[in-house]
Motif scaffolding. Structure first.
Motif, PDB file in Angstrom:
ATOM      1  N   ASN A 154       0.822  -1.210   0.000  1.00 29.81           N
ATOM      2  CA  ASN A 154       0.000   0.000   0.000  1.00 29.81           C
ATOM      3  C   ASN A 154       0.854   1.256   0.000  1.00 29.81           C
ATOM      4  OD1 ASN A 154      -2.394  -1.419  -0.051  1.00 29.81           O
ATOM      5  ND2 ASN A 154      -2.655  -1.389   2.174  1.00 29.81           N
ATOM      6  N   GLN A 155       2.052   1.181   0.558  1.00 24.26           N
ATOM      7  CA  GLN A 155       2.965   2.323   0.585  1.00 24.26           C
ATOM      8  C   GLN A 155       3.857   2.378  -0.651  1.00 24.26           C
ATOM      9  OE1 GLN A 155       5.072   1.910   4.292  1.00 24.26           O
ATOM     10  NE2 GLN A 155       3.322   2.592   5.510  1.00 24.26           N
ATOM     11  N   GLY A 156       3.692   1.417  -1.548  1.00 26.34           N
ATOM     12  CA  GLY A 156       4.491   1.392  -2.765  1.00 26.34           C
ATOM     13  C   GLY A 156       5.884   0.827  -2.565  1.00 26.34           C
ATOM     14  N   LEU A 157       6.117   0.113  -1.475  1.00 23.01           N
ATOM     15  CA  LEU A 157       7.427  -0.468  -1.189  1.00 23.01           C
ATOM     16  C   LEU A 157       7.446  -1.941  -1.605  1.00 23.01           C
ATOM     17  CD1 LEU A 157       7.880   0.952   2.420  1.00 23.01           C
ATOM     18  CD2 LEU A 157       8.904   1.839   0.317  1.00 23.01           C
ATOM     19  N   MET A 158       8.598  -2.408  -2.034  1.00 25.00           N
ATOM     20  CA  MET A 158       8.744  -3.820  -2.381  1.00 25.00           C
ATOM     21  C   MET A 158       8.860  -4.628  -1.092  1.00 25.00           C
ATOM     22  SD  MET A 158       8.921  -6.116  -4.572  1.00 25.00           S
ATOM     23  CE  MET A 158       9.512  -7.737  -4.870  1.00 25.00           C
ATOM     24  N   PRO A 159       7.970  -5.568  -0.862  1.00 26.46           N
ATOM     25  CA  PRO A 159       7.975  -6.331   0.396  1.00 26.46           C
ATOM     26  C   PRO A 159       8.933  -7.528   0.360  1.00 26.46           C
ATOM     27  CG  PRO A 159       6.074  -6.935  -0.880  1.00 26.46           C
ATOM     28  CD  PRO A 159       6.795  -5.866  -1.665  1.00 26.46           C
ATOM     29  N   ALA A 160      10.207  -7.275   0.058  1.00 31.77           N
ATOM     30  CA  ALA A 160      11.174  -8.366  -0.109  1.00 31.77           C
ATOM     31  C   ALA A 160      11.347  -9.169   1.178  1.00 31.77           C
ATOM     32  CB  ALA A 160      12.518  -7.810  -0.567  1.00 31.77           C
ATOM     33  N   GLU A 161      11.520  -8.493   2.295  1.00 27.03           N
ATOM     34  CA  GLU A 161      11.705  -9.187   3.576  1.00 27.03           C
ATOM     35  C   GLU A 161      10.487 -10.029   3.916  1.00 27.03           C
ATOM     36  OE1 GLU A 161      14.506  -9.223   5.665  1.00 27.03           O
ATOM     37  OE2 GLU A 161      15.381  -8.313   3.884  1.00 27.03           O
ATOM     38  N   GLU A 162       9.323  -9.484   3.660  1.00 26.14           N
ATOM     39  CA  GLU A 162       8.086 -10.187   3.975  1.00 26.14           C
ATOM     40  C   GLU A 162       7.903 -11.414   3.082  1.00 26.14           C
ATOM     41  OE1 GLU A 162       8.368  -6.882   3.666  1.00 26.14           O
ATOM     42  OE2 GLU A 162       8.013  -6.317   5.746  1.00 26.14           O
ATOM     43  N   LEU A 163       8.347 -11.307   1.834  1.00 30.74           N
ATOM     44  CA  LEU A 163       8.252 -12.452   0.934  1.00 30.74           C
ATOM     45  C   LEU A 163       9.176 -13.586   1.385  1.00 30.74           C
ATOM     46  CD1 LEU A 163       8.005 -10.664  -2.528  1.00 30.74           C
ATOM     47  CD2 LEU A 163       6.201 -11.887  -1.306  1.00 30.74           C
ATOM     48  N   ILE A 164      10.368 -13.221   1.842  1.00 35.76           N
ATOM     49  CA  ILE A 164      11.285 -14.237   2.376  1.00 35.76           C
ATOM     50  C   ILE A 164      10.685 -14.850   3.637  1.00 35.76           C
ATOM     51  CG2 ILE A 164      13.570 -14.645   3.379  1.00 35.76           C
ATOM     52  CD1 ILE A 164      14.651 -12.477   1.497  1.00 35.76           C
ATOM     53  N   ASP A 165      10.112 -14.008   4.507  1.00 39.38           N
ATOM     54  CA  ASP A 165       9.433 -14.529   5.694  1.00 39.38           C
ATOM     55  C   ASP A 165       8.327 -15.503   5.298  1.00 39.38           C
ATOM     56  OD1 ASP A 165      10.687 -13.515   7.969  1.00 39.38           O
ATOM     57  OD2 ASP A 165       9.614 -11.610   7.842  1.00 39.38           O
ATOM     58  N   ALA A 166       7.548 -15.153   4.293  1.00 40.28           N
ATOM     59  CA  ALA A 166       6.436 -16.001   3.864  1.00 40.28           C
ATOM     60  C   ALA A 166       6.941 -17.360   3.370  1.00 40.28           C
ATOM     61  CB  ALA A 166       5.623 -15.297   2.772  1.00 40.28           C
ATOM     62  N   VAL A 167       8.039 -17.363   2.631  1.00 38.74           N
ATOM     63  CA  VAL A 167       8.601 -18.624   2.136  1.00 38.74           C
ATOM     64  C   VAL A 167       9.077 -19.478   3.309  1.00 38.74           C
ATOM     65  CG1 VAL A 167      10.543 -19.607   0.847  1.00 38.74           C
ATOM     66  CG2 VAL A 167       9.224 -17.741  -0.136  1.00 38.74           C
ATOM     67  N   ILE A 168       9.738 -18.849   4.278  1.00 36.36           N
ATOM     68  CA  ILE A 168      10.235 -19.594   5.436  1.00 36.36           C
ATOM     69  C   ILE A 168       9.069 -20.129   6.270  1.00 36.36           C
ATOM     70  CG2 ILE A 168      11.527 -19.408   7.606  1.00 36.36           C
ATOM     71  CD1 ILE A 168      13.386 -17.422   6.172  1.00 36.36           C
ATOM     72  N   ILE A 169       8.031 -19.323   6.460  1.00 35.76           N
ATOM     73  CA  ILE A 169       6.863 -19.770   7.227  1.00 35.76           C
ATOM     74  C   ILE A 169       6.170 -20.921   6.504  1.00 35.76           C
ATOM     75  CG2 ILE A 169       4.562 -19.068   8.025  1.00 35.76           C
ATOM     76  CD1 ILE A 169       5.847 -16.268   8.570  1.00 35.76           C
ATOM     77  N   PHE A 170       6.079 -20.843   5.180  1.00 39.29           N
ATOM     78  CA  PHE A 170       5.493 -21.940   4.406  1.00 39.29           C
ATOM     79  C   PHE A 170       6.325 -23.218   4.573  1.00 39.29           C
ATOM     80  CE2 PHE A 170       5.297 -24.436   0.460  1.00 39.29           C
ATOM     81  CZ  PHE A 170       3.946 -24.760   0.467  1.00 39.29           C
ATOM     82  N   ALA A 171       7.650 -23.078   4.483  1.00 38.64           N
ATOM     83  CA  ALA A 171       8.527 -24.244   4.663  1.00 38.64           C
ATOM     84  C   ALA A 171       8.357 -24.829   6.064  1.00 38.64           C
ATOM     85  CB  ALA A 171       9.984 -23.858   4.424  1.00 38.64           C
ATOM     86  N   ALA A 172       8.205 -23.961   7.060  1.00 33.19           N
ATOM     87  CA  ALA A 172       7.986 -24.440   8.432  1.00 33.19           C
ATOM     88  C   ALA A 172       6.688 -25.220   8.521  1.00 33.19           C
ATOM     89  CB  ALA A 172       7.961 -23.256   9.398  1.00 33.19           C
ATOM     90  N   GLY A 173       5.649 -24.739   7.865  1.00 35.13           N
ATOM     91  CA  GLY A 173       4.374 -25.449   7.866  1.00 35.13           C
ATOM     92  C   GLY A 173       4.485 -26.823   7.225  1.00 35.13           C
ATOM     93  N   VAL A 174       5.224 -26.908   6.130  1.00 34.97           N
ATOM     94  CA  VAL A 174       5.422 -28.197   5.466  1.00 34.97           C
ATOM     95  C   VAL A 174       6.188 -29.150   6.377  1.00 34.97           C
ATOM     96  CG1 VAL A 174       6.609 -29.331   3.536  1.00 34.97           C
ATOM     97  CG2 VAL A 174       5.285 -27.245   3.138  1.00 34.97           C
ATOM     98  N   VAL A 175       7.223 -28.645   7.041  1.00 31.02           N
ATOM     99  CA  VAL A 175       8.016 -29.485   7.940  1.00 31.02           C
ATOM    100  C   VAL A 175       7.175 -29.922   9.141  1.00 31.02           C
ATOM    101  CG1 VAL A 175      10.007 -29.462   9.497  1.00 31.02           C
ATOM    102  CG2 VAL A 175      10.227 -28.513   7.220  1.00 31.02           C
ATOM    103  N   LEU A 176       6.323 -29.042   9.636  1.00 33.82           N
ATOM    104  CA  LEU A 176       5.501 -29.378  10.799  1.00 33.82           C
ATOM    105  C   LEU A 176       4.435 -30.426  10.473  1.00 33.82           C
ATOM    106  CD1 LEU A 176       5.153 -25.868  12.397  1.00 33.82           C
ATOM    107  CD2 LEU A 176       6.098 -27.889  13.516  1.00 33.82           C
ATOM    108  N   ILE A 177       4.053 -30.555   9.214  1.00 36.34           N
ATOM    109  CA  ILE A 177       3.085 -31.579   8.829  1.00 36.34           C
ATOM    110  C   ILE A 177       3.686 -32.973   9.022  1.00 36.34           C
ATOM    111  CG2 ILE A 177       1.890 -32.587   6.841  1.00 36.34           C
ATOM    112  CD1 ILE A 177       1.430 -29.737   5.847  1.00 36.34           C
ATOM    113  N   THR A 178       4.986 -33.075   8.837  1.00 41.91           N
ATOM    114  CA  THR A 178       5.675 -34.347   8.972  1.00 41.91           C
ATOM    115  C   THR A 178       5.689 -34.757  10.444  1.00 41.91           C
ATOM    116  OG1 THR A 178       7.126 -33.690   7.156  1.00 41.91           O
ATOM    117  CG2 THR A 178       7.840 -35.553   8.493  1.00 41.91           C
TER     118      THR A 178
END
Length: 131
Positions: free
Chosen positions: A63-87
Protein backbone atom coordinates in the motif's frame (compact mmCIF):
# COMPACT_ATOMS: atom_id res chain seq x y z
CA UNK A 1 21.13 -34.09 -5.47
CA UNK A 2 20.33 -37.78 -5.19
CA UNK A 3 22.11 -37.92 -1.85
CA UNK A 4 20.04 -35.00 -0.52
CA UNK A 5 16.81 -36.66 -1.63
CA UNK A 6 17.93 -39.91 -0.04
CA UNK A 7 18.62 -38.12 3.24
CA UNK A 8 15.29 -36.32 3.20
CA UNK A 9 13.09 -39.29 2.37
CA UNK A 10 14.82 -42.19 4.12
CA UNK A 11 17.37 -41.17 6.70
CA UNK A 12 15.35 -38.45 8.43
CA UNK A 13 12.23 -40.65 8.88
CA UNK A 14 14.38 -43.48 10.23
CA UNK A 15 16.00 -41.12 12.75
CA UNK A 16 12.54 -39.78 13.67
CA UNK A 17 11.23 -43.31 14.25
CA UNK A 18 14.26 -44.22 16.34
CA UNK A 19 13.84 -41.08 18.47
CA UNK A 20 10.10 -41.66 18.91
CA UNK A 21 10.73 -45.25 20.01
CA UNK A 22 13.43 -44.16 22.48
CA UNK A 23 11.26 -41.38 23.92
CA UNK A 24 8.30 -43.79 24.05
CA UNK A 25 10.27 -46.22 26.19
CA UNK A 26 11.08 -43.42 28.64
CA UNK A 27 7.79 -41.50 28.89
CA UNK A 28 5.39 -44.07 27.44
CA UNK A 29 3.73 -44.49 24.08
CA UNK A 30 0.62 -42.41 24.82
CA UNK A 31 2.68 -39.54 26.22
CA UNK A 32 4.91 -39.63 23.14
CA UNK A 33 1.88 -39.44 20.86
CA UNK A 34 0.48 -36.56 22.94
CA UNK A 35 3.86 -34.78 22.70
CA UNK A 36 3.83 -35.05 18.89
CA UNK A 37 0.22 -33.80 18.78
CA UNK A 38 1.06 -30.92 21.13
CA UNK A 39 4.03 -29.80 19.04
CA UNK A 40 1.83 -30.04 15.94
CA UNK A 41 -0.86 -27.81 17.46
CA UNK A 42 1.74 -25.37 18.77
CA UNK A 43 3.32 -25.23 15.34
CA UNK A 44 0.00 -24.71 13.57
CA UNK A 45 -0.94 -21.90 15.96
CA UNK A 46 2.45 -20.21 15.60
CA UNK A 47 2.41 -20.63 11.79
CA UNK A 48 -1.01 -18.99 11.60
CA UNK A 49 0.05 -16.14 13.89
CA UNK A 50 3.33 -15.46 12.09
CA UNK A 51 1.71 -15.89 8.67
CA UNK A 52 -0.98 -13.32 9.50
CA UNK A 53 1.62 -10.87 10.87
CA UNK A 54 3.68 -11.29 7.71
CA UNK A 55 0.63 -10.76 5.48
CA UNK A 56 -0.23 -7.55 7.33
CA UNK A 57 3.33 -6.22 6.89
CA UNK A 58 3.27 -7.28 3.22
CA UNK A 59 -0.01 -5.43 2.59
CA UNK A 60 1.26 -2.33 4.40
CA UNK A 61 4.40 -2.23 2.27
CA UNK A 62 2.45 -2.77 -0.94
CA UNK A 63 0.00 0.00 0.00
CA UNK A 64 2.97 2.32 0.58
CA UNK A 65 4.49 1.39 -2.77
CA UNK A 66 7.43 -0.47 -1.19
CA UNK A 67 8.74 -3.82 -2.38
CA UNK A 68 7.98 -6.33 0.40
CA UNK A 69 11.17 -8.37 -0.11
CA UNK A 70 11.71 -9.19 3.58
CA UNK A 71 8.09 -10.19 3.97
CA UNK A 72 8.25 -12.45 0.93
CA UNK A 73 11.28 -14.24 2.38
CA UNK A 74 9.43 -14.53 5.69
CA UNK A 75 6.44 -16.00 3.86
CA UNK A 76 8.60 -18.62 2.14
CA UNK A 77 10.24 -19.59 5.44
CA UNK A 78 6.86 -19.77 7.23
CA UNK A 79 5.49 -21.94 4.41
CA UNK A 80 8.53 -24.24 4.66
CA UNK A 81 7.99 -24.44 8.43
CA UNK A 82 4.37 -25.45 7.87
CA UNK A 83 5.42 -28.20 5.47
CA UNK A 84 8.02 -29.49 7.94
CA UNK A 85 5.50 -29.38 10.80
CA UNK A 86 3.09 -31.58 8.83
CA UNK A 87 5.68 -34.35 8.97
CA UNK A 88 5.15 -36.32 12.19
CA UNK A 89 8.20 -36.44 14.41
CA UNK A 90 10.00 -34.43 17.01
CA UNK A 91 13.11 -33.41 15.09
CA UNK A 92 11.04 -31.99 12.23
CA UNK A 93 8.71 -30.28 14.70
CA UNK A 94 11.61 -28.62 16.51
CA UNK A 95 13.07 -27.50 13.17
CA UNK A 96 9.68 -26.18 12.06
CA UNK A 97 9.21 -24.27 15.31
CA UNK A 98 12.69 -22.77 14.93
CA UNK A 99 11.73 -21.59 11.44
CA UNK A 100 8.58 -19.96 12.86
CA UNK A 101 10.11 -18.25 15.87
CA UNK A 102 11.05 -14.71 14.74
CA UNK A 103 14.48 -14.65 16.40
CA UNK A 104 15.70 -17.83 14.74
CA UNK A 105 13.79 -17.13 11.51
CA UNK A 106 15.85 -13.95 11.13
CA UNK A 107 19.03 -16.04 11.25
CA UNK A 108 17.64 -18.30 8.54
CA UNK A 109 16.71 -15.20 6.52
CA UNK A 110 20.30 -13.95 6.67
CA UNK A 111 21.52 -17.35 5.46
CA UNK A 112 18.99 -17.31 2.59
CA UNK A 113 19.91 -13.75 1.60
CA UNK A 114 23.59 -14.70 1.56
CA UNK A 115 22.77 -17.75 -0.59
CA UNK A 116 20.68 -15.60 -2.99
CA UNK A 117 23.55 -13.10 -3.28
CA UNK A 118 26.01 -15.92 -4.05
CA UNK A 119 23.66 -17.35 -6.68
CA UNK A 120 23.25 -13.93 -8.26
CA UNK A 121 27.02 -13.38 -8.40
CA UNK A 122 27.47 -16.77 -10.08
CA UNK A 123 24.69 -15.90 -12.58
CA UNK A 124 22.58 -18.80 -11.32
CA UNK A 125 19.73 -16.42 -10.57
CA UNK A 126 18.59 -13.24 -12.27
CA UNK A 127 16.85 -10.55 -10.23
CA UNK A 128 15.00 -7.96 -12.26
CA UNK A 129 13.77 -4.80 -10.61
CA UNK A 130 10.72 -3.04 -11.93
CA UNK A 131 10.23 0.68 -11.39
Amino acid sequence: MLLKLFLCFTLIPVIELYLLIKIGTVIGGLNTILLVILTGFLGAWLARLEGMNTMMRLRTNLNQGLMPAEELIDAVIIFAAGVVLITPGLITDVFGLLLLWPLTRNKFKRILRKKFDEMQLQNNINITRFH
